[in-house]
Design a protein around this motif. Sequence first.
Motif, short mmCIF file in Angstrom:
data_model
loop_
_atom_site.label_atom_id
_atom_site.label_comp_id
_atom_site.label_asym_id
_atom_site.label_seq_id
_atom_site.Cartn_x
_atom_site.Cartn_y
_atom_site.Cartn_z
N SER A 1 1.17 -1.27 0.09
CA SER A 1 -0.19 0.27 -0.34
C SER A 1 0.63 0.77 -0.26
N ARG A 2 1.91 1.23 0.43
CA ARG A 2 2.89 2.36 0.33
C ARG A 2 3.61 2.60 -0.90
N GLU A 3 3.45 1.90 -2.02
CA GLU A 3 3.91 1.68 -2.61
C GLU A 3 2.72 2.97 -4.13
N LEU A 4 1.99 3.00 -3.75
CA LEU A 4 0.33 3.05 -4.78
C LEU A 4 -0.21 4.01 -4.16
N THR A 5 1.27 5.14 -4.23
CA THR A 5 0.19 6.44 -3.90
C THR A 5 -0.17 7.41 -4.88
N GLU A 6 -0.92 7.64 -5.80
CA GLU A 6 -1.67 7.59 -6.92
C GLU A 6 -0.29 8.98 -7.36
N ARG A 7 0.48 9.00 -8.31
CA ARG A 7 1.27 10.34 -9.21
C ARG A 7 0.04 11.45 -8.54
N GLU A 8 1.03 13.14 -8.34
CA GLU A 8 0.03 14.03 -8.05
C GLU A 8 1.33 15.37 -8.49
N LEU A 9 0.97 15.76 -9.79
CA LEU A 9 1.83 16.47 -10.49
C LEU A 9 1.25 18.10 -10.62
N HIS A 10 1.75 19.11 -10.59
CA HIS A 10 1.25 20.97 -10.17
C HIS A 10 2.26 21.68 -11.55
N GLN A 11 1.82 22.35 -11.27
CA GLN A 11 2.43 23.40 -12.21
C GLN A 11 3.44 24.09 -11.65
N ASP A 12 3.24 24.52 -10.58
CA ASP A 12 3.72 25.19 -9.53
C ASP A 12 5.28 23.93 -9.41
N LEU A 13 5.51 22.72 -9.33
CA LEU A 13 6.62 21.78 -8.95
C LEU A 13 6.98 21.30 -9.99
N TRP A 14 8.94 21.63 -9.57
CA TRP A 14 9.25 21.24 -11.26
C TRP A 14 10.54 20.77 -10.37
N PRO A 15 11.56 19.63 -11.80
CA PRO A 15 12.75 18.79 -11.64
C PRO A 15 13.67 19.47 -11.10
N PHE A 16 13.27 20.97 -10.33
CA PHE A 16 14.76 21.99 -10.19
C PHE A 16 16.15 21.04 -9.69
N LYS A 17 17.37 21.54 -9.33
CA LYS A 17 18.42 20.77 -8.11
C LYS A 17 17.63 21.35 -7.05
N GLY A 18 18.08 20.03 -6.14
CA GLY A 18 17.28 19.70 -5.02
C GLY A 18 16.03 19.04 -4.87
N ALA A 19 15.35 19.71 -5.92
CA ALA A 19 13.71 18.85 -6.10
C ALA A 19 14.58 17.90 -5.50
N VAL A 20 13.06 17.08 -4.39
CA VAL A 20 12.74 15.98 -3.72
C VAL A 20 11.16 15.06 -4.60
N MET A 21 11.67 14.33 -5.01
CA MET A 21 11.19 13.25 -5.82
C MET A 21 10.41 11.29 -5.24
N SER A 22 9.18 11.40 -5.41
CA SER A 22 8.85 9.93 -5.27
C SER A 22 8.84 8.94 -6.63
N LEU A 23 9.94 8.15 -6.23
CA LEU A 23 9.41 7.49 -7.38
C LEU A 23 9.06 6.93 -8.23
N ASN A 24 8.35 6.94 -9.18
CA ASN A 24 7.17 6.41 -10.40
C ASN A 24 7.22 4.73 -9.57
#
Length: 265
Positions: free
Chosen positions: A128-151
């Motif tokens: 269940s911890r590996e099935l969090t539906e992906r959340e995308l937003h126009q205010d969030l981007w993969p800049f240097k220092g971003a922390v992102m949940s792996l698909n």
Amino acid sequence: MTNGIKGLLKFIIIMSLIMGGLTVILIVLQNVRQKNNQKIDINADTMNLIQLEKPHEGDPIAIVDTTLGEFRFVLYPQYSPNAVKNFTELAESGYYDNTYVFNSESGAYSAAGCPQKNGEMPEGYDKSRELTERELHQDLWPFKGAVMSLNTTVDRSVWEWITGGGTYFNGSRFALINTVEFTDEMKNEMLQDSVSHKLAEAFIELGGIPNFSQQMTVIGQTYEGIEVIEKLSQLETQENGIYKIPKDDIMINSITISKYTDDNN
């Protein structure tokens, strides 16, 4: 007109109709696929690049102690509530204590938070911890220092397999974004083609991985200890066919969830 010529003309007309029909189908599928691949609508006029801002008093933060030092990042529950909740609950339970940095990708990024060094989830893990539906937003981007949940996986119907749609999920493991090299050609292309000139300029100034844009859930942005993020992405590795695994054991010793204050940051 001979029967042979009539037959040939009939064949040509039938083939033209078939090809025309196939062309229409391909155009429709292409339009649907492009819409699916876009994932979310981006409005440059309302975009707010919050990762460029300093954390505010009381914002939730994660303090990450690693083999190579400590870094801190602000969390974004207002944009990625489910992924941040999953990450926070795991951190507070001690799940991330003594987990591995299991991938170090040529200076671009690293991946961490796995109980096993090879990056694979152990037998009996909480699915269940590996099935969090992906959340995308126009205010969030993969800049240097971003922390992102792996698909982790994607759920698709037959039609979605054809058109490129589907529901993506992420889990407990996370990526720490450093940067790719921005050549002059790449910078010019970004400035010309980006949906937002401000967004392109932010990537060029801060660094990051533009190709990851709107592909994974951003849960936070590093505001202290960026040199640790850099080191984690530049480790000596050996490949296992999936990941570039650090030769030495590089650990997440602990993750502490706290609140940002000007006094202790």
